[in-house]
Design a protein around this motif. Sequence first.
Motif, PDB file in Angstrom:
ATOM      1  N   SER A  62       3.212   1.835  -0.918  1.00  0.00           N
ATOM      2  CA  SER A  62       2.671   0.771  -1.765  1.00  0.00           C
ATOM      3  C   SER A  62       2.253   1.255  -3.150  1.00  0.00           C
ATOM      4  CB  SER A  62       1.481   0.123  -1.059  1.00  0.00           C
ATOM      5  OG  SER A  62       0.846  -0.811  -1.884  1.00  0.00           O
ATOM      6  N   SER A  63       2.275   0.311  -4.095  1.00  0.00           N
ATOM      7  CA  SER A  63       1.758   0.589  -5.434  1.00  0.00           C
ATOM      8  C   SER A  63       0.231   0.600  -5.434  1.00  0.00           C
ATOM      9  CB  SER A  63       2.265  -0.470  -6.421  1.00  0.00           C
ATOM     10  OG  SER A  63       1.907  -1.770  -5.984  1.00  0.00           O
ATOM     11  N   ASN A  64      -0.379   0.092  -4.353  1.00  0.00           N
ATOM     12  CA  ASN A  64      -1.832   0.144  -4.184  1.00  0.00           C
ATOM     13  C   ASN A  64      -2.119   0.223  -2.685  1.00  0.00           C
ATOM     14  OD1 ASN A  64      -4.660  -0.670  -3.844  1.00  0.00           O
ATOM     15  ND2 ASN A  64      -4.591  -1.191  -6.017  1.00  0.00           N
ATOM     16  N   LEU A  65      -2.308   1.437  -2.200  1.00  0.00           N
ATOM     17  CA  LEU A  65      -2.479   1.674  -0.764  1.00  0.00           C
ATOM     18  C   LEU A  65      -3.672   0.911  -0.208  1.00  0.00           C
ATOM     19  CD1 LEU A  65      -1.935   4.959   1.113  1.00  0.00           C
ATOM     20  CD2 LEU A  65      -4.034   3.688   1.541  1.00  0.00           C
ATOM     21  N   LYS A  66      -4.768   0.827  -0.952  1.00  0.00           N
ATOM     22  CA  LYS A  66      -5.983   0.170  -0.483  1.00  0.00           C
ATOM     23  C   LYS A  66      -5.736  -1.319  -0.222  1.00  0.00           C
ATOM     24  CE  LYS A  66     -10.850  -0.541  -1.698  1.00  0.00           C
ATOM     25  NZ  LYS A  66     -11.898  -0.305  -2.728  1.00  0.00           N
ATOM     26  N   ILE A  67      -5.077  -1.995  -1.164  1.00  0.00           N
ATOM     27  CA  ILE A  67      -4.800  -3.427  -1.009  1.00  0.00           C
ATOM     28  C   ILE A  67      -3.871  -3.660   0.179  1.00  0.00           C
ATOM     29  CG2 ILE A  67      -3.616  -5.411  -2.048  1.00  0.00           C
ATOM     30  CD1 ILE A  67      -4.635  -4.500  -4.756  1.00  0.00           C
ATOM     31  N   SER A  68      -2.842  -2.845   0.303  1.00  0.00           N
ATOM     32  CA  SER A  68      -1.876  -3.009   1.385  1.00  0.00           C
ATOM     33  C   SER A  68      -2.511  -2.787   2.752  1.00  0.00           C
ATOM     34  CB  SER A  68      -0.694  -2.051   1.191  1.00  0.00           C
ATOM     35  OG  SER A  68       0.047  -2.394   0.038  1.00  0.00           O
ATOM     36  N   ALA A  69      -3.345  -1.759   2.863  1.00  0.00           N
ATOM     37  CA  ALA A  69      -4.020  -1.480   4.140  1.00  0.00           C
ATOM     38  C   ALA A  69      -4.958  -2.623   4.509  1.00  0.00           C
ATOM     39  CB  ALA A  69      -4.780  -0.162   4.049  1.00  0.00           C
ATOM     40  N   ARG A  70      -5.712  -3.103   3.518  1.00  0.00           N
ATOM     41  CA  ARG A  70      -6.632  -4.208   3.780  1.00  0.00           C
ATOM     42  C   ARG A  70      -5.877  -5.470   4.188  1.00  0.00           C
ATOM     43  NH1 ARG A  70      -9.195  -4.265  -0.815  1.00  0.00           N
ATOM     44  NH2 ARG A  70      -8.084  -5.988  -1.775  1.00  0.00           N
ATOM     45  N   THR A  71      -4.766  -5.757   3.522  1.00  0.00           N
ATOM     46  CA  THR A  71      -3.963  -6.928   3.849  1.00  0.00           C
ATOM     47  C   THR A  71      -3.385  -6.824   5.261  1.00  0.00           C
ATOM     48  OG1 THR A  71      -3.336  -7.193   1.525  1.00  0.00           O
ATOM     49  CG2 THR A  71      -1.988  -8.340   3.150  1.00  0.00           C
ATOM     50  N   PHE A  72      -2.956  -5.622   5.637  1.00  0.00           N
ATOM     51  CA  PHE A  72      -2.367  -5.434   6.971  1.00  0.00           C
ATOM     52  C   PHE A  72      -3.382  -5.710   8.069  1.00  0.00           C
ATOM     53  CE2 PHE A  72      -1.448  -2.758  10.670  1.00  0.00           C
ATOM     54  CZ  PHE A  72      -0.193  -3.253  11.014  1.00  0.00           C
ATOM     55  N   PHE A  73      -4.557  -5.105   7.954  1.00  0.00           N
ATOM     56  CA  PHE A  73      -5.554  -5.238   9.027  1.00  0.00           C
ATOM     57  C   PHE A  73      -6.292  -6.573   8.993  1.00  0.00           C
ATOM     58  CE2 PHE A  73      -5.112  -0.577   8.777  1.00  0.00           C
ATOM     59  CZ  PHE A  73      -4.872  -0.302  10.127  1.00  0.00           C
ATOM     60  N   ALA A  74      -6.526  -7.106   7.799  1.00  0.00           N
ATOM     61  CA  ALA A  74      -7.308  -8.342   7.684  1.00  0.00           C
ATOM     62  C   ALA A  74      -6.455  -9.607   7.725  1.00  0.00           C
ATOM     63  CB  ALA A  74      -8.121  -8.323   6.391  1.00  0.00           C
ATOM     64  N   LYS A  75      -5.150  -9.467   7.560  1.00  0.00           N
ATOM     65  CA  LYS A  75      -4.289 -10.650   7.517  1.00  0.00           C
ATOM     66  C   LYS A  75      -3.111 -10.533   8.487  1.00  0.00           C
ATOM     67  CE  LYS A  75      -2.316 -14.431   5.868  1.00  0.00           C
ATOM     68  NZ  LYS A  75      -2.759 -15.747   6.355  1.00  0.00           N
TER      69      LYS A  75
END
Length: 407
Positions: free
Chosen positions: A79-92
């Motif tokens: 990802s271009s932003n690992l934090k956003i992608s990880a949060r999206t995966f687990f929270a959505k």
Amino acid sequence: MRLEKTKIVQICDQACFFSLCVVALFLPVSKGAIESFSIAAIVFYFIRKLISSESAPKTPLNVTLFIYLSICVISIFMSSNLKISARTFFAKTLQDIAFFFTAVETLNTKRRLKNILYILFLSSFIVGIDGVCQYFTHKDFLRGRPNLGIPRIYASFVTPNSFGCYLSMVLPFTVTQLFRKSSFKPSEIIYGCLFILLFSCLILTVSRGAWFAFLGSTLFLSIWIRALSVFFLILGIAMVIIQPFCHPFIKERLANFFIFSDTSSMDRKFIWQAGWRMFISSPWMGMGLGTFMFNFKEFIAVDYKYNASYAHNCYLQMASELGLVGLAAFLSILAVFFYQGIRALKFQERTFYWYILLASLAAILGYCVQMGVDTILYSLDLGMLFWLVLGMGVAALKNLESESAKN
């Protein structure tokens, strides 16, 4: 000890079903309730599975769902932003898939499917009344939404398009229940009145995306229930007759149904161009799960006046974030559902489960149509509605096949 385990499993199962009912009831009203009770349903579901030592849930979509989840996980590390992608995966993403399995295995009886359906009807009736009241008073009594200053209704939803999407998902269920039996019963009057209410609200949303979605659903339904062809033909003729008496805004939108020159359509054009550039920059694996808004400014035209936005096209946004590989994986989920569902419609007897499956297929088809012009899958309420209806459809499919095996 075994008796205590059985009681705990039963309590968890009932709590899980109750949580699903709350989600269905509050879908149009409270995102807080949706979030809280969807998580509660998932937690109770996993506790039940753990205590009872049940095997992993078996559905026709398991393989495609696993592939999709795997690609989303890979996307996090690219990802271009690992934090956003990880949060999206687990929270959505992970929550959505878990909610789907929860719905499939909890709505495992005719009684439960009927109850969840009745709750959807009750919720849609209340929000439909809210929409009609809003049309005349310009006020929403459920959430007190501010007046947008446009001749469109949106009830307790944030936008008319969101309200239209919700209506187009519920309407196929009202139609199939209305035409399920050849003999006339008092319940048909209730379904008929609910259809008139929800269809009127759908027209008053003036949402072309939702109108196209409903059109796609009705064409699919008409293939399987011949009486619906006549019904929808009469409905179409009635719409042509009453068009001159409609509000000027609705009349103009109906007259220019296939002309997209309004401000909203032009705004989408700018966003789609940005989304396309984003996709082209990384076509195979995308920019990373959940990063569309993060990368938006880099690809939008310099003279674009507004802030970062969703893509207003679920397929384009998915392609931008997950690339062609991720988009293909998601579409394979839908392809398997439609393949298995249509095959069951062809060869299985027309029982209660058959009509629930038919309505679910029609609703998901309409949803897929609107995904081409809106980002409904990425919203909490409408995204959860998608996975709930998909879960209902797969649950009905499994029960239909079980009935056939017994016979």
